[in-house]
Design an enzyme around this catalytic site. Structure first.
Site, PDB file in Angstrom:
ATOM      1  CB  SER A   1      -0.677  -0.469   1.164  1.00 17.76           C
ATOM      2  OG  SER A   1      -2.078   0.714   0.960  1.00 17.76           O
TER       3      SER A   1
ATOM      4  CE  LYS B   1      -5.573  -3.099  -0.235  1.00 19.63           C
ATOM      5  NZ  LYS B   1      -6.058  -1.897   0.342  1.00 19.63           N
TER       6      LYS B   1
ATOM      7  CG  ASP C   1       7.522   5.413 -11.640  1.00 19.18           C
ATOM      8  OD1 ASP C   1       7.985   4.697 -11.968  1.00 19.18           O
ATOM      9  OD2 ASP C   1       5.873   5.889 -11.183  1.00 19.18           O
TER      10      ASP C   1
END
Length: 684
Positions: A471, A496, A482
């Site tokens: 999460s 998740k 990224d």
């Protein structure tokens, strides 16, 4: 429809005959047929309407989803395929495609009729086993060469009721073999079996209409996705306790997996985590109080009842009988000291290590973050000193900078997530500015931003993740990856990537998936999780843990990338870093030991059936224990430590596996620092 009605008329006759045939001197409180109540009918309609209107997927109940609901309901009642027969399923086949019509009108009759059949067969099975257990020493042949299928997904149903008793006899035989492996004396086996199966039998009449309603409704909600769930009033109260972040007991997140209570994850720094005796994927089948209290069988019990048995006063002991995820052909009994686990007290911690690599010395800062916490009350009061992950890590980073660290490791291993705000704010400590995560609902895509151009730490950064990093951890790791801001090392994360909301609904509550997380690159964190740049050995079995292990989990997908300004790509460094790691790993005693442990566990977990020949099972168990002991002692010998006399002598407080991988991560970090300097990387 006539065919279905005829089946249910025959079913009622079968139930009456079953009660008559099995009403022996063992008789207990008679099981009554359960029927649904009018308020449950309306609650059913409300749940279906809420799911169709508000669930993220936009699914609608139709004939195709009806099949999913039916199959999930059958599986929740009879996961071991030892109560219903193929003949039963053939008769019920037309109902598969009609279930959605019943649900939309609140007609719970078919669901309750199926449950009554399940209850009746459960009673028959337990009565049969209790009768057979009285004379097990003369009635069961332990020299017979036969097997029991334990791969339920591929196990065929028996053709009709004539095949049930031979199957039940095999199951009892396997239970007795397990007791013998656990060194239960023969003269105690009969009494043990009587207690276990008498208690299971006594629990059957305690089942109420609300229990059936919850089981069936969760077959419906979880056909939308496995995180959508209906909580009856009692479970709703337990859910509220969990959301307040105060858990008394052992610090484990549990859920029902059919008839078992499965460990989903351990709370970092909690009693179970510290004990090193319990692991995600383990199944709890019994609970005892104190260090020598009798183990009470919990197979088939409601999750709230099992949790209540595990909870208890601080500094007392609870004993758990488990089927270990890494060794599913045997059982084990462990003891854990209870404590109060307050998640908000699990603060980030730092340490500094010195390491020499390729003739150069480096000072590494390591910050371990157990979860993403925040004191929401203080935050909403406007207290500028409110406690949070970001505030604590900021202080630690300032301290580490004063110690002139060369590089930083953020350790998110076993971090199950927490506050979304903290995931965003923490990411901002390492970036100039920009979006950190995208959130997609049914209707729109929104984004969270780091709007503060200040960067607290600008040096080389590594993020450590594993299968239990979930999460908020995945949001942070995904953003760092990224933006090319740091190196991700470890294993694939949990996966998740969905958001749930809790909605009051009548007397209960509906937890429903309402949104999905996407990285700034457009990739979802759902199901696949975040992949590392450099892969470590997989400690947790992906078959038993993580989002992809959940039946019906939403799949990975992607949306358009948002606009963001990334740093210079790390790709040119990843290959040489990975090659250097693999070269070290080949000569690492710890990695070799770890790899052998994983291979041994995999060989056990891949078993599809068990031998029911006692001599074979005892021989197999002894050989396995010897393999494990030899493995442990070979590793100890190579480290210059004395050998163990038995596996019970292993120190549970010693986090050997985590330490092995941390050592490897430190050397990768040293190489990363050197290469980033040599290649002119700048994260200002």
């Amino acid at each position: 429809m006539t065919q279905i009605n005829n089946f249910f008329h025959r079913l009622k006759a079968v139930l009456v005959v079953a009660v008559f045939l099995y009403c022996t001197p063992l008789c207990h409180a008679q099981i009554s047929e359960l029927t649904f109540q009018d308020e449950q009918s309306q609650q059913c309609i409300d749940i279906v309407n809420a799911l169709e209107q508000d669930h993220f997927t936009g699914k609608h109940l139709d004939s195709n989803m009806s099949v999913q609901v039916f199959d999930r309901y059958i599986k929740s009642l009879d996961p071991g395929r030892h109560l219903l027969t193929q003949a039963d399923l053939d008769e019920l086949e037309p109902l598969k495609h009609l279930m959605y019509k019943y649900l939309k009108t609140g007609n719970l009759g078919p669901a309750f009729e199926i449950f009554n059949l399940y209850q009746s067969r459960s009673e028959q099975r337990l009565e049969y086993i209790l009768k057979l257990a009285k004379s097990w020493q003369t009635q069961i042949d332990f020299t017979k060469n036969e097997t029991l299928v334990i791969d339920y997904e591929h196990k065929p149903y028996v053709r009709d009721t004539s095949g049930l008793e031979p199957l039940w006899k095999k199951e009892l035989k396997n239970h007795i073999i397990n007791l013998k492996i656990d060194k239960t004396p023969d003269n105690e086996i009969g009494e043990t079996l009587q207690k276990i199966y008498t208690n299971r039998l006594a629990r059957l009449p305690q089942t109420q209409s609300r229990d059936v309603f919850q089981i069936f409704m969760n077959a419906v909600t979880m056909s939308f996705d496995p995180h959508s769930q209906y909580f009856a009033p009692r479970l709703s109260e337990d859910f509220d306790i969990h959301m307040k972040l105060s858990l008394e007991g052992i610090g484990a997140v549990l859920q029902n997996e059919y008839e078992y209570t499965k460990v989903i994850r351990l709370i970092p720094k909690g009693p179970a985590d510290k004990s090193q005796k319990l692991a995600p994927g383990d199944k709890i089948i019994g609970v005892g109080q104190g260090q020598d209290g009798e183990i009470k069988d919990t197979i088939g019990q409601r999750i709230d009842d099992v949790v209540n048995l595990i909870r208890g006063p601080k500094d007392t002991y609870v004993r758990l009988k488990i089927i270990p995820a890494r060794k599913s052909n045997v059982t084990a009994t462990i003891s854990i000291k209870r404590d109060t686990v307050k998640l908000e007290e699990q603060s980030a911690q730092k340490k500094v290590v010195d390491i020499t690599s390729n003739g150069r010395s480096y000072k590494l800062g390591i910050i371990e973050i157990p979860n993403f916490y925040i004191d929401f009350d203080a935050y909403h009061r406007g207290d500028p000193d409110y406690k949070s992950t970001t505030a604590d890590v900021t202080k630690l980073l300032e301290e580490l900078k004063k110690e002139n660290i060369d590089g930083l490791i953020i350790d998110l291993r076993d971090n199950g997530g927490g506050s979304l705000k903290e995931a965003n704010d923490l990411t901002g400590l390492f970036l100039r500015y920009g979006p950190t995560v995208q959130i997609k609902t049914k209707f729109r895509v929104s984004r969270l931003y780091d709007e503060d151009p200040k960067i607290v730490y600008t040096g080389p950064l590594m993020v450590l993740i594993n299968r239990m990093s979930a999460s908020a951890s995945e949001i942070f790791a995904g953003a760092i990856k990224d933006y090319h801001r740091g190196l991700i090392v470890g294993t694939r994360s949990f996966g998740k990537g969905t958001v749930q909301e809790l909605k009051p609904l009548g007397v209960g509550k509906l937890k429903m998936t309402s949104a999905k997380f996407y990285r700034v690159s457009g990739q979802s964190t759902q199901h696949k999780g975040v992949e590392p740049d450099i892969w470590f050995p997989q400690i947790y079995r992906t078959k038993d843990t993580g989002e992809s292990a959940l039946d019906g989990a939403l799949l990975w997908d992607h949306i358009d990338a948002t606009r963001y300004s990334a740093y210079m790509s790390l790709q040119p460094m990843i290959k040489p870093l990975d090659e250097a790691y693999k070269k070290r790993a080949k000569n690492s005693l710890g990695i070799k030991y770890l790899t052998q442990r994983i291979q041994l566990a995999e060989s056990l977990s891949d078993q599809k059936e068990l031998s029911l020949q006692l001599a074979t099972r005892l021989k197999t168990d002894t050989a396995l224990n010897n393999k494990e002991l030899v493995l442990e002692n070979n590793y100890r010998k190579q480290k210059g430590e004395p050998p163990l006399a038995s596996l019970e002598d292993i120190d549970p407080e010693k986090e050997e596996i985590k330490a092995i991988l941390t050592d490897q991560a430190e050397y990768i970090a040293a190489d990363f620092i050197r290469l980033s300097r040599d290649n002119g990387y700048d994260w200002q």
